[in-house]
Write a protein that holds these residues in place. Structure first.
Motif, short mmCIF file in Angstrom:
data_model
loop_
_atom_site.label_atom_id
_atom_site.label_comp_id
_atom_site.label_asym_id
_atom_site.label_seq_id
_atom_site.Cartn_x
_atom_site.Cartn_y
_atom_site.Cartn_z
N GLY A 117 0.78 -1.23 0.00
CA GLY A 117 0.00 0.00 0.00
C GLY A 117 0.81 1.27 0.00
N ARG A 118 0.39 2.20 0.84
CA ARG A 118 0.97 3.54 0.84
C ARG A 118 2.34 3.60 1.52
N VAL A 119 2.97 4.74 1.36
CA VAL A 119 4.24 5.01 2.03
C VAL A 119 3.98 6.00 3.16
N ASN A 120 4.47 5.69 4.34
CA ASN A 120 4.40 6.61 5.48
C ASN A 120 5.83 7.03 5.80
N PHE A 121 6.17 8.24 5.38
CA PHE A 121 7.54 8.72 5.56
C PHE A 121 7.87 9.02 7.02
N LEU A 122 6.85 9.02 7.89
CA LEU A 122 7.09 9.29 9.30
C LEU A 122 7.49 8.03 10.05
N LYS A 123 7.26 6.87 9.43
CA LYS A 123 7.65 5.60 10.02
C LYS A 123 8.55 4.84 9.06
N LYS A 124 9.63 4.30 9.59
CA LYS A 124 10.61 3.63 8.73
C LYS A 124 10.21 2.20 8.43
N GLU A 125 9.72 1.48 9.44
CA GLU A 125 9.44 0.05 9.28
C GLU A 125 8.04 -0.19 8.69
N PRO A 126 7.85 -1.33 8.01
CA PRO A 126 6.53 -1.66 7.49
C PRO A 126 5.56 -2.05 8.60
N TYR A 127 4.28 -1.84 8.35
CA TYR A 127 3.24 -2.27 9.29
C TYR A 127 1.95 -2.48 8.51
N PHE A 128 0.98 -3.14 9.14
CA PHE A 128 -0.29 -3.42 8.47
C PHE A 128 -1.38 -2.48 8.94
N LYS A 129 -2.22 -2.09 7.98
CA LYS A 129 -3.43 -1.34 8.27
C LYS A 129 -4.60 -2.18 7.75
N PHE A 130 -5.58 -2.44 8.60
CA PHE A 130 -6.66 -3.36 8.26
C PHE A 130 -7.95 -2.62 7.92
N GLY A 131 -8.76 -3.24 7.07
CA GLY A 131 -10.03 -2.64 6.69
C GLY A 131 -10.80 -3.54 5.75
N LYS A 132 -11.77 -2.97 5.04
CA LYS A 132 -12.59 -3.72 4.09
C LYS A 132 -12.96 -2.81 2.92
N ARG A 133 -12.75 -3.31 1.71
CA ARG A 133 -13.10 -2.55 0.52
C ARG A 133 -13.71 -3.51 -0.50
N GLN A 134 -14.72 -3.04 -1.20
CA GLN A 134 -15.36 -3.83 -2.25
C GLN A 134 -15.71 -5.25 -1.74
N ASN A 135 -16.15 -5.29 -0.50
CA ASN A 135 -16.57 -6.53 0.15
C ASN A 135 -15.42 -7.47 0.49
N ILE A 136 -14.18 -7.01 0.37
CA ILE A 136 -13.01 -7.84 0.64
C ILE A 136 -12.26 -7.30 1.86
N PRO A 137 -12.12 -8.10 2.93
CA PRO A 137 -11.26 -7.70 4.05
C PRO A 137 -9.81 -7.61 3.56
N TYR A 138 -9.08 -6.61 4.06
CA TYR A 138 -7.71 -6.45 3.58
C TYR A 138 -6.75 -6.13 4.73
#
Length: 426
Positions: free
Chosen positions: A42-63
């Motif tokens: 997904g997106r880039v967060n320049f305020l955080k160096k390490e990767p992390y997960f953000k959870f949600g649901k779009r188009q009926n698909i949990p992500y």
């Protein structure tokens, strides 16, 4: 069954056949009562160096959105290979796998994916299936094709040693991971339409046999990732041939299953009525590797042959100033069906070893003839008399094409075959 898919994401941020197919498959799996989660870079967060997960649901698909994934070479080629093989703390993947507890992980691309994800999946004894949508991983370019040169057929030059001059800086590639990118892309397209002509053909840089050690390390990084795959889903005999050519020692289980789409107008037995070809069309991006310029050359001969003949192009918002060719631009599912009612033959002259070419089935399902090159994986399904080696000299023989009966698989039937592949013993 619970399936965790790793794909490129959702429209409008991500587009193309891989995105469409993966979402169609997920939605069909959900409709059949299975549990699905999509992980995507997904997106880039320049305020955080390490990767992390953000959870949600779009188009009926949990992500699970992987923020700060590895870079995605979607709008250009790789120039700085070291940026694409960085390591990270595997804990975030351990936490994901232990909370989601998938029965199968279905990988649709290696782009943006950390090697630690596959390592942890293997440690957790989760089956990993990989679909060959393109050649990224065995090539730094998804099509293994640069500036008119097909590296699949090249025994002398290695694409890994020749990609750097075509590369873009990583910071440029990162722009498509910014949250404002879809809006920015639309704004730029509305303000300035790309104009395409025969002068737009890409310029080839002299090829070299000199080893690029940085890119060879990246090649080993991806091959190491592929070694974690348990079952590989070749979407065509073309894809199978190319992967086995470049990875002859891989010991994975495999199955060759053509793909399907929810854009298919009618599945099952299809037969197209014979009629004189008075209108032709090209559908796809207006790019050299898709054979777009070969089509333009052929269309000139076709239009000149009879004053009643017409030639169309569609699939791209770029401006094309070419005498006699009617540009229909981008299309939706409904506008595609509408446009095809005025077209007698669609020509798909792909020049790269295209792993499939789903648009051919979508067109045939509407009752319109299709002519393809033999480099397209969809040839496994399209009748042989609708296949040619090269379209450049075919204009005089267009009306000799006879239509045969074709069996087009539905998304439901295709999904059943994918579940059989998930159940493959390894």
């Amino acid at each position: 069954m619970k399936i965790l898919h790793y794909a490129l994401g959702f429209p409008p941020e991500r587009t193309g056949g891989l995105v469409k197919y993966s979402l169609d498959l997920m939605n069909e799996q959900v409709s059949q009562g299975h549990e699905v989660v999509m992980v995507f870079p997904g997106r880039v967060n320049f305020l955080k160096k390490e990767p992390y997960f953000k959870f949600g649901k779009r188009q009926n698909i949990p992500y699970a959105e992987l923020v700060n994934s590895l870079p995605l070479p979607l709008i250009g080629n790789i120039k700085n290979p070291q940026d694409f093989m960085k390591h990270t703390d595997p804990k975030i993947f351990v936490n994901l796998l232990e909370s989601e507890k998938p029965d199968v992980i279905h990988i649709h691309t290696l782009m943006g994916l950390y090697g630690e994800f596959l390592e942890e999946a293997k440690k957790h004894n989760i089956k990993i299936v990989f679909t060959t949508h393109d050649y990224f991983g065995i090539s730094p370019h998804p099509k293994m094709y640069l500036a008119g040169h097909d590296f699949v057929d090249d025994k002398k030059y290695d694409i890994w040693n020749n990609i750097r001059p075509y590369g873009s800086k990583t910071i440029k590639l990162r722009t498509n991971q910014l949250s404002i990118y879809p809006a920015l892309r639309s704004l730029v397209k509305n303000i300035k339409k790309t104009s395409i002509s025969l002068d737009s053909l890409p310029e080839r840089i002299n090829l070299t046999t000199k080893v690029d050690s940085d890119f060879q390390r990246l090649k080993k990084y991806y091959i190491n990732m592929l070694q974690y795959i348990d079952v590989i889903h070749f979407n065509s005999s073309i894809a199978k041939k190319v992967y086995e050519q470049f990875l002859p020692n891989m010991q994975w289980k495999s199955s060759t299953v053509g793909i399907a789409s929810n854009n298919i107008y009618k599945s099952g037995e299809i037969r197209v009525a014979e009629k004189t070809i008075k209108s032709i069309a090209y559908i796809g991006p207006y790019t050299e590797e898709k054979g777009f310029f070969d089509y333009l050359s052929l269309s000139t001969k076709f239009i000149a042959k009879d004053s009643g003949n017409k030639a169309f192009i569609m699939g791209d918002n770029s401006s094309v100033n070419y005498d006699g060719v009617i540009n229909l631009g981008r299309y939706s599912k409904s506008s595609l069906i509408k446009n095809l009612k005025t077209i007698d033959l669609v020509i798909l002259p792909s020049k790269w070893h295209e792993t499939f070419g789903l648009i051919a089935l979508e067109v045939l399902s509407s009752g319109t003839k299709v002519l393809i090159t033999k480099k397209m994986g969809v040839k496994d399904i399209v009748p042989e008399n609708l296949q040619v080696d090269n379209i450049s000299n075919f204009s005089n023989n267009i009306n000799s094409i006879k239509m045969e009966q074709i069996n087009i698989p539905s998304m439901q039937l295709h999904t059943k075959k994918i579940f059989e592949l998930y159940d493959t013993t390894y």
